[in-house]
Write a protein that holds these residues in place. Structure first.
Motif, PDB file in Angstrom:
ATOM      1  N   SER A   1       0.708  -1.268  -0.018  1.00 32.84           N
ATOM      2  CA  SER A   1       0.004  -0.029  -0.095  1.00 32.84           C
ATOM      3  C   SER A   1       0.783   1.298  -0.097  1.00 32.84           C
ATOM      4  N   HIS A   2       0.316   2.159  -0.755  1.00 31.69           N
ATOM      5  CA  HIS A   2       1.191   3.554  -0.622  1.00 31.69           C
ATOM      6  C   HIS A   2       0.320   4.737  -0.979  1.00 31.69           C
ATOM      7  N   SER A   3       0.664   5.766  -0.417  1.00 29.90           N
ATOM      8  CA  SER A   3      -0.118   7.039  -0.844  1.00 29.90           C
ATOM      9  C   SER A   3       0.777   8.073  -0.844  1.00 29.90           C
ATOM     10  N   TYR A   4       0.337   9.472  -1.248  1.00 28.06           N
ATOM     11  CA  TYR A   4       1.226  10.577  -1.397  1.00 28.06           C
ATOM     12  C   TYR A   4       0.315  11.824  -0.428  1.00 28.06           C
ATOM     13  N   ASP A   5       1.274  12.373   0.350  1.00 27.89           N
ATOM     14  CA  ASP A   5       0.554  13.474   1.115  1.00 27.89           C
ATOM     15  C   ASP A   5       1.541  14.598   0.401  1.00 27.89           C
ATOM     16  N   GLY A   6       1.317  15.368  -0.539  1.00 26.51           N
ATOM     17  CA  GLY A   6       1.897  16.212  -1.077  1.00 26.51           C
ATOM     18  C   GLY A   6       3.184  15.478  -1.985  1.00 26.51           C
ATOM     19  N   ASP A   7       4.175  15.964  -1.685  1.00 26.29           N
ATOM     20  CA  ASP A   7       5.374  14.956  -2.511  1.00 26.29           C
ATOM     21  C   ASP A   7       5.683  13.818  -1.568  1.00 26.29           C
ATOM     22  N   LYS A   8       5.061  13.771  -0.271  1.00 31.19           N
ATOM     23  CA  LYS A   8       5.804  12.745   0.543  1.00 31.19           C
ATOM     24  C   LYS A   8       5.037  11.552   0.345  1.00 31.19           C
ATOM     25  N   LEU A   9       5.959  10.362   0.119  1.00 26.39           N
ATOM     26  CA  LEU A   9       5.495   9.199  -0.004  1.00 26.39           C
ATOM     27  C   LEU A   9       5.179   8.383   1.100  1.00 26.39           C
ATOM     28  N   THR A  10       3.982   7.968   1.528  1.00 22.99           N
ATOM     29  CA  THR A  10       3.856   6.976   2.696  1.00 22.99           C
ATOM     30  C   THR A  10       3.447   5.560   2.182  1.00 22.99           C
ATOM     31  N   ILE A  11       4.163   4.526   2.869  1.00 23.39           N
ATOM     32  CA  ILE A  11       3.974   3.149   2.505  1.00 23.39           C
ATOM     33  C   ILE A  11       3.321   2.379   3.521  1.00 23.39           C
ATOM     34  N   GLY A  12       2.662   1.305   3.450  1.00 24.88           N
ATOM     35  CA  GLY A  12       2.082   0.332   4.563  1.00 24.88           C
ATOM     36  C   GLY A  12       2.101  -0.946   3.807  1.00 24.88           C
ATOM     37  N   THR A  13       1.742  -1.961   4.885  1.00 25.84           N
ATOM     38  CA  THR A  13       1.730  -3.303   4.801  1.00 25.84           C
ATOM     39  C   THR A  13       2.857  -3.779   4.128  1.00 25.84           C
ATOM     40  N   ILE A  14       4.126  -3.717   5.147  1.00 26.24           N
ATOM     41  CA  ILE A  14       5.230  -4.189   4.820  1.00 26.24           C
ATOM     42  C   ILE A  14       5.686  -5.715   5.063  1.00 26.24           C
ATOM     43  N   THR A  15       6.084  -6.218   4.140  1.00 25.30           N
ATOM     44  CA  THR A  15       6.587  -7.787   4.536  1.00 25.30           C
ATOM     45  C   THR A  15       8.105  -7.749   4.464  1.00 25.30           C
ATOM     46  N   VAL A  16       8.633  -8.604   5.206  1.00 25.91           N
ATOM     47  CA  VAL A  16      10.258  -8.912   5.495  1.00 25.91           C
ATOM     48  C   VAL A  16      10.397 -10.328   5.167  1.00 25.91           C
ATOM     49  N   PHE A  17      10.989 -10.741   4.393  1.00 24.47           N
ATOM     50  CA  PHE A  17      11.343 -11.960   4.071  1.00 24.47           C
ATOM     51  C   PHE A  17      12.737 -12.441   4.341  1.00 24.47           C
ATOM     52  N   PRO A  18      13.013 -13.313   5.067  1.00 24.08           N
ATOM     53  CA  PRO A  18      14.436 -13.798   5.136  1.00 24.08           C
ATOM     54  C   PRO A  18      14.918 -14.227   3.884  1.00 24.08           C
ATOM     55  N   ARG A  19      16.152 -13.861   3.595  1.00 18.45           N
ATOM     56  CA  ARG A  19      16.730 -14.195   2.025  1.00 18.45           C
ATOM     57  C   ARG A  19      16.707 -15.661   1.721  1.00 18.45           C
ATOM     58  N   SER A  20      16.997 -16.387   2.781  1.00 16.26           N
ATOM     59  CA  SER A  20      16.959 -17.783   2.675  1.00 16.26           C
ATOM     60  C   SER A  20      15.916 -18.368   2.000  1.00 16.26           C
ATOM     61  N   VAL A  21      14.354 -17.903   2.309  1.00 12.36           N
ATOM     62  CA  VAL A  21      13.160 -18.748   1.808  1.00 12.36           C
ATOM     63  C   VAL A  21      12.965 -18.074   0.413  1.00 12.36           C
ATOM     64  N   VAL A  22      13.575 -17.043  -0.011  1.00 16.40           N
ATOM     65  CA  VAL A  22      13.163 -16.475  -1.265  1.00 16.40           C
ATOM     66  C   VAL A  22      13.858 -17.294  -2.302  1.00 16.40           C
ATOM     67  N   LYS A  23      12.913 -17.803  -3.138  1.00 12.43           N
ATOM     68  CA  LYS A  23      13.618 -18.538  -4.122  1.00 12.43           C
ATOM     69  C   LYS A  23      13.425 -17.663  -5.755  1.00 12.43           C
ATOM     70  N   LYS A  24      12.623 -16.865  -5.987  1.00 16.05           N
ATOM     71  CA  LYS A  24      12.516 -16.079  -6.821  1.00 16.05           C
ATOM     72  C   LYS A  24      11.900 -14.812  -6.846  1.00 16.05           C
ATOM     73  N   ILE A  25      12.539 -13.647  -7.532  1.00 24.20           N
ATOM     74  CA  ILE A  25      11.742 -12.284  -7.536  1.00 24.20           C
ATOM     75  C   ILE A  25      11.419 -12.030  -8.956  1.00 24.20           C
ATOM     76  N   GLU A  26      10.291 -11.804  -9.419  1.00 25.66           N
ATOM     77  CA  GLU A  26       9.965 -11.662 -10.884  1.00 25.66           C
ATOM     78  C   GLU A  26       9.279 -10.112 -10.767  1.00 25.66           C
ATOM     79  N   ILE A  27      10.084  -9.340 -11.638  1.00 26.65           N
ATOM     80  CA  ILE A  27       9.545  -8.057 -12.065  1.00 26.65           C
ATOM     81  C   ILE A  27       8.234  -8.074 -12.745  1.00 26.65           C
ATOM     82  N   LEU A  28       7.218  -7.385 -12.353  1.00 24.39           N
ATOM     83  CA  LEU A  28       5.891  -7.494 -13.019  1.00 24.39           C
ATOM     84  C   LEU A  28       5.553  -6.149 -13.539  1.00 24.39           C
ATOM     85  N   LYS A  29       4.586  -6.182 -14.429  1.00 23.67           N
ATOM     86  CA  LYS A  29       4.572  -4.911 -15.307  1.00 23.67           C
ATOM     87  C   LYS A  29       3.227  -4.235 -14.950  1.00 23.67           C
TER      88      LYS A  29
END
Length: 90
Positions: free
Chosen positions: A62-90
């Motif tokens: 989630s994200h929104s702007y207040d003026g030029d300031k970006l605010t983000i939410g719903t953060i997920t932190v993965f240990p690198r050892s469990v991440v098997k692939k990162i795909e860039i989406l369009k």
């Protein structure tokens, strides 16, 4: 937004994270062959890639702007050892 009504440039890429998770089964097994069949889960999450390094990957959904300031939410932190692939989406 910037003066004139335009949003600042959004620099984060939308990604799909493919990762592995543990599975716990509280059942009692009298067949050890059934235990042999148990495995971990393959999972997928999508969001915007905040950062990645050798120890962790962080995304937000989630994200929104207040003026030029970006605010983000719903953060997920993965240990690198469990991440098997990162795909860039369009």
């Amino acid at each position: 937004m910037k003066p004139g009504g335009t949003k600042p440039k959004f620099k984060y890429k939308r990604v799909k994270i493919i990762w592995q998770d543990i599975v716990t089964d509280p059942s009692w097994y009298d067949s050890l062959e059934d235990v042999e069949k148990l495995t971990y889960s393959w999972c997928e999450d999508t969001g915007f890639l905040f950062s990645k390094d050798s120890k962790m990957v962080k995304i937000f959904t989630s994200h929104s702007y207040d003026g030029d300031k970006l605010t983000i939410g719903t953060i997920t932190v993965f240990p690198r050892s469990v991440v098997k692939k990162i795909e860039i989406l369009k």
